[in-house]
Scaffold this motif. Structure first.
Motif, PDB file in Angstrom:
ATOM      1  N   ARG A 126       0.826  -1.219   0.000  1.00  0.00           N
ATOM      2  CA  ARG A 126       0.000   0.000   0.000  1.00  0.00           C
ATOM      3  C   ARG A 126       0.857   1.265   0.000  1.00  0.00           C
ATOM      4  N   HIS A 127       1.987   1.230   0.690  1.00  0.00           N
ATOM      5  CA  HIS A 127       2.819   2.423   0.806  1.00  0.00           C
ATOM      6  C   HIS A 127       4.017   2.409  -0.141  1.00  0.00           C
ATOM      7  N   SER A 128       4.068   1.472  -1.060  1.00  0.00           N
ATOM      8  CA  SER A 128       5.189   1.425  -2.004  1.00  0.00           C
ATOM      9  C   SER A 128       4.670   1.315  -3.432  1.00  0.00           C
ATOM     10  N   ARG A 129       4.346   0.118  -3.878  1.00  0.00           N
ATOM     11  CA  ARG A 129       3.915  -0.066  -5.258  1.00  0.00           C
ATOM     12  C   ARG A 129       2.618   0.676  -5.557  1.00  0.00           C
ATOM     13  N   ALA A 137       4.108   8.674  -5.531  1.00  0.00           N
ATOM     14  CA  ALA A 137       5.509   8.433  -5.172  1.00  0.00           C
ATOM     15  C   ALA A 137       6.443   9.352  -5.946  1.00  0.00           C
ATOM     16  N   GLU A 138       6.129   9.602  -7.212  1.00  0.00           N
ATOM     17  CA  GLU A 138       6.981  10.477  -8.010  1.00  0.00           C
ATOM     18  C   GLU A 138       6.924  11.914  -7.498  1.00  0.00           C
ATOM     19  N   LEU A 202       7.705  -5.659   0.764  1.00  0.00           N
ATOM     20  CA  LEU A 202       8.467  -4.555   0.180  1.00  0.00           C
ATOM     21  C   LEU A 202       9.315  -5.033  -1.003  1.00  0.00           C
ATOM     22  N   LEU A 203       9.856  -6.239  -0.912  1.00  0.00           N
ATOM     23  CA  LEU A 203      10.638  -6.776  -2.026  1.00  0.00           C
ATOM     24  C   LEU A 203       9.752  -7.047  -3.237  1.00  0.00           C
TER      25      LEU A 203
END
Length: 570
Positions: A126-129, A137-138, A202-203
């Motif tokens: 949820r907080h990365s991809r 994110a950008e 995260l990975l």
């Protein structure tokens, strides 16, 4: 000219002052604090539901074990029955003593660790991809946060969530009088597994192109860890007084299996926590290495190139709904297939083991408490009990359909669809129709696999009919989840995702395992799984008809109400 220009610059611009160098880490800490507060605020309700739900499961489990198996002899009998049946060991855990705390940990830990793994992987993605997909994110990367600090903030956020989960779980065990030290060891086992799976999430967010793909892959890894642990427990070695087991090597491939090695209330061994932390550390090194070289929005596993021209099926909303969800549906269907194979192949093994050893006849009652119960031939009871797990897979597939509705709305895709002649009601109902098809496919795969594997194991061909009957009995359960969650999506859209997984997790645990650990009937009746038709002996479809009715009413209400609300984007 350039040399002259350089010489005329102030000295402070050529050489960074000590105060400026010291301010840089302070600025990074301030940015990190802002990012962390943003994540805590965004997840406050979701994490509250996850953590309280898991802690309450620990509390209820301890209470039920204390009530049902308060006598030491009763606990020894329970472990003897479990050790004699590999299927129960696959579902429950690794026996490590007959004390009240040890039996409670045996009954509930693997399920708690499974939930902790799902909570952590969903948080990570949820907080990365998902942030990269939305473009946020950008934007964050263009600020002093850059690209690495958001990942650091997500890691700290996830670790803190699992620490709170560990403490809450320990308090849940302690509330019923279990030893404090052992309770904190048990909580650390749950939290440690969550931290390991946080790094896995995260990975996978670095590898996959979409949040849906990352979540699906991460969920599969968590389930695989549960299965590996189950295989290791079921093939373990009995030691000591017959109430202890040593897991075989597959358990050591799973963070959930590592958690069992904590052995709280008996050995209280903290060393397996080092395995969880070491795995997380290694994976996070890889994550940061990939994050520093990967383009924002890109994934290491590229998506397959699409067709030049869309198929005719994509001309309508039903075809689009299917196209968006078929990989997820395929995954749950494969899960149903393997569950059916397990039911058919092990049914005859359980039946023959009980027939060969009259002292284990009480296992019939233990298996009969799984799911909605029943009395009759032991093979039928076992198949019906395992099909309760196939019902969970079908309900999970229905849950993801409701979640997909919310994701389409939040991303703004649904609003774009509404700019065409398509109506909101048609859009909703086409998604739900895909959900109905998905439920049928999952249970059909389970029924076919169960029947064929039973016949291949030497059972009578009549078990094919029993397998399909057991599969059909789970239809109303999955339909209830589909209809009710569709109504939740329409009425409180922002609560769809956290409520969906919470209701499924609580319903599955209370309905399937509540009888095994002695939950009161009033509590078990709160779960749809407790009302699945009993297809062993005299078939009673009363509960099934009620659930069909509830599903139809909830779906009709959702279709009526969606016409009156605005889309909730974001």
């Amino acid at each position: 000219m350039s040399a002259t220009t350089t010489e005329t610059r102030p000295p402070s611009s050529r050489h960074e002052s000590p105060s400026s160098a010291a301010a840089r880490p302070q600025g990074a800490l301030r940015v990190l604090g802002v990012l962390l507060r943003q994540r805590l605020r965004r997840d406050r309700w979701q994490l509250l539901i996850w953590i309280l739900g898991i802690a309450l499961l620990a509390l209820f489990s301890a209470s039920s074990i204390q009530t049902t198996y308060g006598d030491a002899n009763g606990r020894v009998d329970l472990l003897t029955l479990a050790i004699a049946n590999p299927a129960i060991l696959m579902l429950r855990g690794l026996p490590q003593g007959s004390s009240l705390g040890a039996v409670t940990f045996f009954e509930i830990f693997t399920f708690l660790a499974l939930l902790a793994g799902l909570m952590s992987t969903f948080l990570a993605v949820r907080h990365s991809r998902a942030e990269e997909e939305s473009g946020r994110a950008e934007l964050v990367a263009s600020t002093p946060a850059a690209r690495i600090l958001p990942t650091v903030a997500t890691l700290i956020h996830g670790v803190l969530a699992n620490v709170v989960l560990a403490v809450a779980t320990a308090l849940g065990f302690m509330a019923l009088g279990l030893p404090a030290y052992g309770s904190f060891v048990a909580g650390a086992a749950v939290g440690g597994a969550g931290i390991a799976f946080l790094a896995v999430g995260l990975l996978l967010a670095q590898l996959m192109m979409t949040s849906r793909g990352a979540n699906g892959f991460a969920s599969a890894v968590v389930v695989l860890a549960y299965v590996l642990r189950g295989v290791g427990d079921a093939t373990g070695t009995v030691t000591g007084d017959g109430t202890h087991m040593i897991a075989s090597w597959p358990s050591w491939l799973s963070p959930i299996g590592w958690g069992e090695q904590f052995a709280p209330y008996t050995v209280n061994d903290w060393r397996p926590l080092l395995l969880d932390l070491a795995l997380a550390a290694v994976l996070m090194v890889i994550v940061f290495a990939l994050q520093s070289v990967r383009d924002s929005g890109a994934g290491l596993i590229p998506e397959r190139a699409g067709r030049r021209d869309a198929r005719p099926a994509l001309n309508g909303p039903l075809g689009l709904a299917w196209r968006l969800q078929w990989p997820t549906i395929l995954g749950w269907t494969v899960g149903g297939l393997f569950t059916g194979l397990l039911a058919g192949a092990l049914g005859s093994v359980v039946n023959s083991s009980i027939a060969d050893d009259p002292n284990l006849a009480g296992i019939r009652e233990a298996i009969g408490t799984i799911g909605s119960g029943g009395s009759g031939p032991l093979t039928q009871i076992f198949v019906a009990a395992i099909f309760s797990l196939a019902g969970v897979l079908a309900a999970a597939c229905a849950t993801q359909v409701a979640i997909r509705l919310r994701q389409e709305e939040a991303a703004g895709a649904a609003e774009v669809m509404m700019s065409t002649p398509l109506s909101r009601v048609r859009w909703l109902l086409d998604f739900l129709l895909v959900g109905v098809i998905a439920i049928v496919l999952v249970l059909l795969a389970a029924g076919i696999a169960s029947g064929l594997s039973a016949v291949a194991s030497g059972e009578d061909a009549s078990l094919i009919n029993d397998s399909f009957a057991a599969a059909a009995a789970q239809l109303p359960v999955a339909f209830v989840y589909l209809g009710v969650l569709a109504l939740v999506f329409v009425v409180v859209p922002r609560w769809t995702i956290p409520l969906a997984w919470t209701l499924l997790g609580l319903g599955a645990f209370i309905g399937i395992f509540g009888g095994l650990i002695g939950f009161p009937k009033g509590v078990r009746d709160l779960s749809p799984f407790s009302h699945a038709p009993v297809v062993v002996g005299t078939v009673d479809w009363t509960g099934g008809f009620w659930m069909f009715g509830i599903a139809i009413v909830a779906t009709a209400a959702a279709a009526l109400l969606i016409r009156r609300r605005d889309f909730a984007i974001g």
